[in-house]
Enzyme design. Structure first.
Site, PDB file in Angstrom:
ATOM      1  N   GLY A 253      37.533  31.778  42.308  1.00 35.91           N
ATOM      2  CA  GLY A 253      38.805  32.220  42.866  1.00 35.91           C
ATOM      3  C   GLY A 253      39.948  32.465  41.919  1.00 35.91           C
ATOM      4  N   GLU A 295      32.649  28.207  40.157  1.00 37.64           N
ATOM      5  CA  GLU A 295      31.974  29.509  40.261  1.00 37.64           C
ATOM      6  C   GLU A 295      32.941  30.670  40.033  1.00 37.64           C
ATOM      7  OE1 GLU A 295      28.817  28.324  43.773  1.00 37.64           O
ATOM      8  OE2 GLU A 295      30.767  29.139  44.306  1.00 37.64           O
ATOM      9  N   CYS A 366      35.657  62.740  49.480  1.00 41.99           N
ATOM     10  CA  CYS A 366      36.243  63.474  50.600  1.00 41.99           C
ATOM     11  C   CYS A 366      36.884  62.562  51.630  1.00 41.99           C
ATOM     12  CB  CYS A 366      35.176  64.344  51.238  1.00 41.99           C
ATOM     13  SG  CYS A 366      34.775  65.681  50.129  1.00 41.99           S
TER      14      CYS A 366
HETATM   15  N1  LLP Z   1      31.858  31.394  44.976  1.00 45.27           N
HETATM   16  C1  LLP Z   1      31.748  31.844  46.238  1.00 45.27           C
HETATM   17  C2  LLP Z   1      31.064  31.025  47.224  1.00 45.27           C
HETATM   18  C3  LLP Z   1      32.304  33.081  46.596  1.00 45.27           C
HETATM   19  O1  LLP Z   1      32.187  33.521  47.841  1.00 45.27           O
HETATM   20  C4  LLP Z   1      32.977  33.855  45.610  1.00 45.27           C
HETATM   21  C5  LLP Z   1      33.549  35.162  45.941  1.00 45.27           C
HETATM   22  C6  LLP Z   1      33.053  33.351  44.310  1.00 45.27           C
HETATM   23  C7  LLP Z   1      32.489  32.115  44.035  1.00 45.27           C
HETATM   24  C8  LLP Z   1      33.730  34.107  43.193  1.00 45.27           C
HETATM   25  O2  LLP Z   1      35.068  34.287  43.413  1.00 45.27           O
HETATM   26  P1  LLP Z   1      35.999  34.906  42.258  1.00 45.27           P
HETATM   27  O3  LLP Z   1      36.072  33.883  41.140  1.00 45.27           O
HETATM   28  O4  LLP Z   1      35.366  36.168  41.803  1.00 45.27           O
HETATM   29  O5  LLP Z   1      37.291  35.104  42.906  1.00 45.27           O
HETATM   30  N2  LLP Z   1      35.077  41.932  46.721  1.00 45.27           N
HETATM   31  C9  LLP Z   1      36.304  41.180  46.687  1.00 45.27           C
HETATM   32  C10 LLP Z   1      36.082  39.752  46.275  1.00 45.27           C
HETATM   33  C11 LLP Z   1      35.130  39.010  47.169  1.00 45.27           C
HETATM   34  C12 LLP Z   1      34.870  37.615  46.715  1.00 45.27           C
HETATM   35  C13 LLP Z   1      33.790  36.994  47.501  1.00 45.27           C
HETATM   36  N3  LLP Z   1      33.441  35.685  47.088  1.00 45.27           N
HETATM   37  C14 LLP Z   1      37.293  41.884  45.759  1.00 45.27           C
HETATM   38  O6  LLP Z   1      36.954  42.903  45.212  1.00 45.27           O
HETATM   39  O7  LLP Z   1      38.414  41.411  45.594  1.00 45.27           O
END
Ligand code: LLP
Length: 445
Positions: A253, A295, A366
């Protein structure tokens, strides 16, 4: 406090070279565009390795920390092999990600499999390839996984994904920790799950609890709240069932700097908050120090990547705005149309920004909504100029599509003046690769 690479808007190696062009990883972007074509995803290896170092250093004070890169942000065999060489583990969410990480030669015991509806085939693949942990999301999956484990005569190491009931301020599509979420066991369902594991699902070995609150997060305090809840639950379950859980996974996150307005905390800042909250919770709940898993996805790969586009047509709306078109758009970067995401860009071949004009950068797909950047000041654009859009390493290629039957771009890895192709550009044959014309239609010719 020390800065970390996730706070940088551009790859750490970005400079203007003697020809006046932007250079990343020692490679002139204009030459990369000539050599590999556009659109082109470019990933800077130095930025990637430096953020890995930042994460590791930020958690030095808590040796039981494990950084599991969230593959969903960008999963390719080459990227996975770099991250494995940095000692990271992987959070995966599909058979495809597990297969890719395995193809990179990573140690599969450092892989976690996550997701709210893992299929029978995916769980089988995970067990066959020796994935280290499965984060079980719901009651259906507990039963399914236990059956698969029994059929293989295996004890499977699991975590329980829980919904901690924490809200964060980010786009609602990427919030996950709030109570009304499709992910994980509600806090009130944990006991039933644990009782089932103890009494019925004897092929499952529970090691700990897992949560994820959301993505592109700037508030550090929510990690403290999350850790408190996870540790409280571990202590409560020990008291109630004498189950010794020694792992907590707090998800990903941490945010990045897409625009000047984004001020993400550094890995060092969140490292300090997380370690302090963990120590506090260990004392408060009188538990053995658990291993902690993080993560991060976006904060590891986003700023390592830029996308290069060639400028084409433009349109001045009378008394309105000026649109300038690129040769890509929402199929290679769906984030602006999906989440109203903002990006920063520069013209790679023009350092002279004395006479900027305000333009709207639009894609070639498009849909009127295919706008990559609204209202950006760029030097006067000419056809053939190369646009460099920053911070596209995360959730761009991984969410790319073939909308309008357009080929997906190539990806190159740059470092010390070398560039290596790590994803080949799709061609028209790739576009029809999976098309089948049934014989009965051919007969009608
Ligand atoms: N762990 C879990 C259980 C998750 O669901 C996610 C992201 C992460 C780790 C990694 O989160 P990060 O560190 O990347 O914020 N497509 C969206 C983001 C979706 C994130 C989904 N889960 C975007 O482009 O902003």
């Amino acid at each position: 406090m020390t800065n970390s690479a996730n706070q940088s808007q551009k790859p750490v190696t970005t400079v203007i070279n003697s020809e006046g062009n932007i250079e990343i990883g020692g490679c002139d972007l204009v030459k990369l565009a000539e050599k590999y074509g556009t659109p082109l995803y470019v990933i800077d290896e130095k930025t990637l390795r430096s953020i890995c170092a930042d994460y590791k250093k930020a958690f030095e004070k808590y040796p039981k920390t494990n950084i599991m890169y969230a593959s969903k942000a960008l999963c390719t065999s080459a990227i996975s092999s770099i991250l494995a060489s940095e000692g990271l583990g992987f959070d995966t969410v599909s058979g495809g990600e597990i297969y890719t990480v395995n193809n990179s030669g990573a140690n599969m015991s450092k892989v976690l499999f996550n997701g709210n509806n893992k299929s029978f085939d995916e769980l089988n693949l995970a067990l066959d390839l020796g994935v280290g942990r499965i984060s079980v999301d719901n009651f259906y999956e507990l039963a399914l996984l236990n059956t698969i484990a029994q059929s293989k005569n295996k004890i499977v190491d699991i975590l329980l994904r829980i919904t901690p009931g924490i809200e964060c301020h980010t786009h609602h599509y990427i919030q996950t920790g709030h109570l009304d979420s499709k992910f994980g066991f509600d806090l009130t369902q944990i006991d039933e799950a644990v009782e089932l594991i103890i009494n019925e699902y004897t092929n499952l070995k529970l090691h700990g609890l897992h949560a994820h609150i959301g993505s592109q997060i700037f508030e550090t305090s929510i990690y403290a709240d999350e850790i408190d809840i996870l540790c409280r639950e571990i202590s409560r379950l020990d008291e109630k069932y004498a189950v010794k859980l020694d792992e907590i996974n707090i998800g990903g996150g941490l945010g990045v700097k897409y625009t000047e307005d984004d001020v993400p905390p550094s890995t060092y800042e969140i490292g300090e908050i997380i370690v302090n909250s963990l120590n506090k919770a260990i004392e408060k709940y009188n538990i053995e120090p658990p291993a902690i898993f993080l993560e991060p996805g976006r904060s590891i790969i986003s700023m390592c990547g830029v996308t290069l586009y060639t400028m084409g047509s433009s349109k001045q709306v009378p008394q309105g705005r000026k649109y300038v078109s690129i040769d890509g758009g929402m199929a290679d970067n769906p984030r602006p149309s999906l989440y109203q995401a903002k990006y920063f860009a520069q013209i790679a071949n023009k350092k002279d920004t004395n006479d900027p004009e305000n333009v709207t950068v639009c894609g070639r797909f498009c849909e009127s909504g295919d706008i990559l950047i609204e209202n950006i000041e760029l030097p006067k654009i000419e056809e053939g100029d190369i646009l460099c859009v920053y911070n596209t390493g995360a959730y761009n290629y991984s969410m790319a599509s073939n909308y309008n039957r357009v080929e997906k771009p190539a990806m190159v890895l740059v470092n010390n003046g070398h560039s290596d192709l790590i994803i080949k550009r799709e061609n028209l044959d790739d576009i029809i690769r999976f098309d089948v014309i049934p014989d009965r239609l051919k007969k009608n010719e």
